[in-house]
Design an enzyme around this catalytic site. Structure first.
Site, PDB file in Angstrom:
ATOM      1  N   HIS A 217      -4.283   6.708  15.044  1.00 56.71           N
ATOM      2  CA  HIS A 217      -4.972   7.460  13.996  1.00 56.71           C
ATOM      3  C   HIS A 217      -6.345   6.856  13.700  1.00 56.71           C
ATOM      4  O   HIS A 217      -6.668   5.719  14.092  1.00 56.71           O
ATOM      5  CB  HIS A 217      -4.131   7.502  12.713  1.00 56.71           C
ATOM      6  CG  HIS A 217      -3.905   6.164  12.066  1.00 56.71           C
ATOM      7  ND1 HIS A 217      -4.824   5.545  11.248  1.00 56.71           N
ATOM      8  CD2 HIS A 217      -2.828   5.333  12.114  1.00 56.71           C
ATOM      9  CE1 HIS A 217      -4.336   4.404  10.810  1.00 56.71           C
ATOM     10  NE2 HIS A 217      -3.122   4.243  11.331  1.00 56.71           N
TER      11      HIS A 217
ATOM     12  N   GLY B 189       7.581   3.907  13.179  1.00 58.50           N
ATOM     13  CA  GLY B 189       6.429   3.980  12.281  1.00 58.50           C
ATOM     14  C   GLY B 189       5.077   3.908  12.953  1.00 58.50           C
ATOM     15  O   GLY B 189       4.050   3.844  12.266  1.00 58.50           O
TER      16      GLY B 189
ATOM     17  N   TYR C  17       0.841  -1.204   0.000  1.00 57.06           N
ATOM     18  CA  TYR C  17       0.000   0.000   0.000  1.00 57.06           C
ATOM     19  C   TYR C  17       0.880   1.260   0.000  1.00 57.06           C
ATOM     20  O   TYR C  17       1.972   1.285   0.559  1.00 57.06           O
ATOM     21  CB  TYR C  17      -0.957   0.024   1.184  1.00 57.06           C
ATOM     22  CG  TYR C  17      -0.315   0.054   2.561  1.00 57.06           C
ATOM     23  CD1 TYR C  17      -0.005   1.250   3.192  1.00 57.06           C
ATOM     24  CD2 TYR C  17      -0.037  -1.142   3.240  1.00 57.06           C
ATOM     25  CE1 TYR C  17       0.567   1.268   4.452  1.00 57.06           C
ATOM     26  CE2 TYR C  17       0.529  -1.130   4.496  1.00 57.06           C
ATOM     27  CZ  TYR C  17       0.835   0.081   5.106  1.00 57.06           C
ATOM     28  OH  TYR C  17       1.403   0.085   6.354  1.00 57.06           O
TER      29      TYR C  17
ATOM     30  N   CYS D  59       0.162   0.297  13.962  1.00 55.82           N
ATOM     31  CA  CYS D  59      -0.500   1.495  14.473  1.00 55.82           C
ATOM     32  C   CYS D  59      -1.689   1.125  15.355  1.00 55.82           C
ATOM     33  O   CYS D  59      -2.164  -0.013  15.345  1.00 55.82           O
ATOM     34  CB  CYS D  59      -0.977   2.373  13.327  1.00 55.82           C
ATOM     35  SG  CYS D  59       0.371   3.142  12.388  1.00 55.82           S
TER      36      CYS D  59
ATOM     37  N   ASN E 130      -5.430   1.793  15.508  1.00 59.49           N
ATOM     38  CA  ASN E 130      -6.570   2.269  14.721  1.00 59.49           C
ATOM     39  C   ASN E 130      -7.736   2.600  15.644  1.00 59.49           C
ATOM     40  O   ASN E 130      -8.119   1.776  16.489  1.00 59.49           O
ATOM     41  CB  ASN E 130      -7.039   1.198  13.736  1.00 59.49           C
ATOM     42  CG  ASN E 130      -6.052   0.931  12.604  1.00 59.49           C
ATOM     43  OD1 ASN E 130      -6.297   0.075  11.759  1.00 59.49           O
ATOM     44  ND2 ASN E 130      -4.933   1.650  12.568  1.00 59.49           N
TER      45      ASN E 130
END
Length: 379
Positions: free
Chosen positions: A308, A304, A289, A326, A328
């Protein structure tokens, strides 16, 4: 070596009269002025440090006038003692310049002595600039490190570190630690107390960095530690919790990094909020991606990891860990957290199969206090 003007005058005095030698104790030469003047640096000195005070000192006399001029003819500011027996510069000098003394001293016998002389300051092979964070008037979280970064590697880290000073309203102590040859951080043993006022003074101008390099300029800042807010992520629970002053104020469903993949899991460790972005484009060609734009992105590791919004992953938020590291959140929750966050807030991650090595900025809180102190250049 210091020299006196009186001694210089004595050396130039011509002796007259009979050449016979008298025995007994010699009589003092009454033609010499009584005032004895010491210049520091001495006339003709080379490689004088630009931060070393220039001093004129008088014994058996008083300073009537004194001036120290740059090659451009500008007077260097100085202060005269109340009894007029001493004068000291009140500002640093410039690199690679020749300065000249002038002025007059009057002895207790009423005889004048002229001030004359010159010296040259050190000329660096390079002048290295430094930057400081946090900057003036910023409000940051309780895990915020103080960071001094240099535009070139520092050889003499101990000398540079001694030029760095931190004071704060809570009177907590901390330690500097060199992350590499161009970056040194400061943190206390525990998180900063909330609402602490912090002052940083990096008096680097004139400091010898080693290898011919010297500090280009001082940098200072005064900033505030904000409220105590800590994010706690426990991977198996699929929940991101926010604590304010020790009390839980939010509990958001989340999807973290994939539990079984050490490359993609959200790793254990105490991290620090590094930046906030209304939107952020995520790219990872290795996993297929690029330019995936998400809202309310809060970075907490240079490895990284972000917190979010990811409404596209709504089906897994709160139930499965499916991200690439991350945290989410649903859009409304991500916006609420984003609005509450400060750069410098701690993010504590537990329950992962992976613990991130202490190598990705800002890894300050991934080290024990003893490990942190061992990275100081002052032993």
């Amino acid at each position: 070596m210091k020299r006196t003007l009186a001694a210089l005058v004595a050396g130039l005095t011509l002796l007259t009269g009979c050449s016979s030698v008298e025995t007994g104790t010699p009589k003092p030469d009454s033609t010499l002025p009584s005032a004895k003047v010491t210049l520091e640096p001495v006339d003709g000195a080379k490689d004088v440090q630009v931060t070393s005070p220039v001093q004129v000192t008088v014994v058996d006399g008083k300073i009537e006038s004194v001036a120290l001029k740059s090659p451009e003819g500008k007077d260097v500011a100085g202060t005269l003692t109340e009894d007029k027996t001493g004068w000291t510069t009140a500002e640093p000098l410039g690199y690679g310049k020749t300065y000249s003394y002038s002025g007059k001293v009057v002895g207790t016998d009423g005889k004048p002595v002229d001030l004359k002389g010159s010296f040259t300051t050190v000329a660096p092979g390079a002048q290295t600039r430094a930057t400081l964070w946090p900057g003036d008037n910023q409000t940051v979280g309780v895990a915020a490190p103080i960071m001094v970064k240099f535009e070139a590697p520092v050889e003499d880290k101990a000398t540079v570190e001694k030029a760095l000073k931190v004071t704060n309203s809570a009177n907590v102590t901390g330690s500097w630690a060199w992350l590499n040859a161009q970056e040194v951080h400061y943190r206390p043993e525990q998180y900063w107390p909330a609402n602490t006022q912090v002052k940083v003074e990096a008096r680097l101008y004139g400091v010898n960095y080693g290898g011919g390099a010297f500090g280009k300029a001082d940098v200072t800042s005064e900033f505030t530690i904000g409220r105590n807010q800590v994010v706690k992520i426990d991977n198996p629970t699929h929940r991101l919790k926010v604590f304010r002053d020790g009390a839980q104020v939010a509990d958001y469903p989340a999807s973290f990094g994939k539990d079984a993949d050490p490359e993609l899991t959200t790793p254990n460790g105490t991290f620090v909020v590094m930046s906030k972005h209304d939107t952020w484009s995520f790219d990872n060609p290795r996993y297929g991606y690029t330019n995936v734009v998400k809202k309310w992105a809060v970075r907490f590791s240079n490895h990284g990891e972000f917190i979010h919004e990811n409404n596209d992953n709504a089906a897994n938020i709160g139930t499965n860990n499916t991200s690439h590291g991350c945290a989410n959140l649903l859009e409304a929750d991500a916006k609420a957290y984003f609005d509450s966050a400060l750069v410098g807030d701690p993010v504590e991650v537990t329950g992962s199969i992976t613990t991130l090595p202490a190598q990705f900025d800002w890894y300050d809180w991934q080290l024990s206090w003893e490990q942190w102190k061992s990275k100081s250049a002052i032993k």
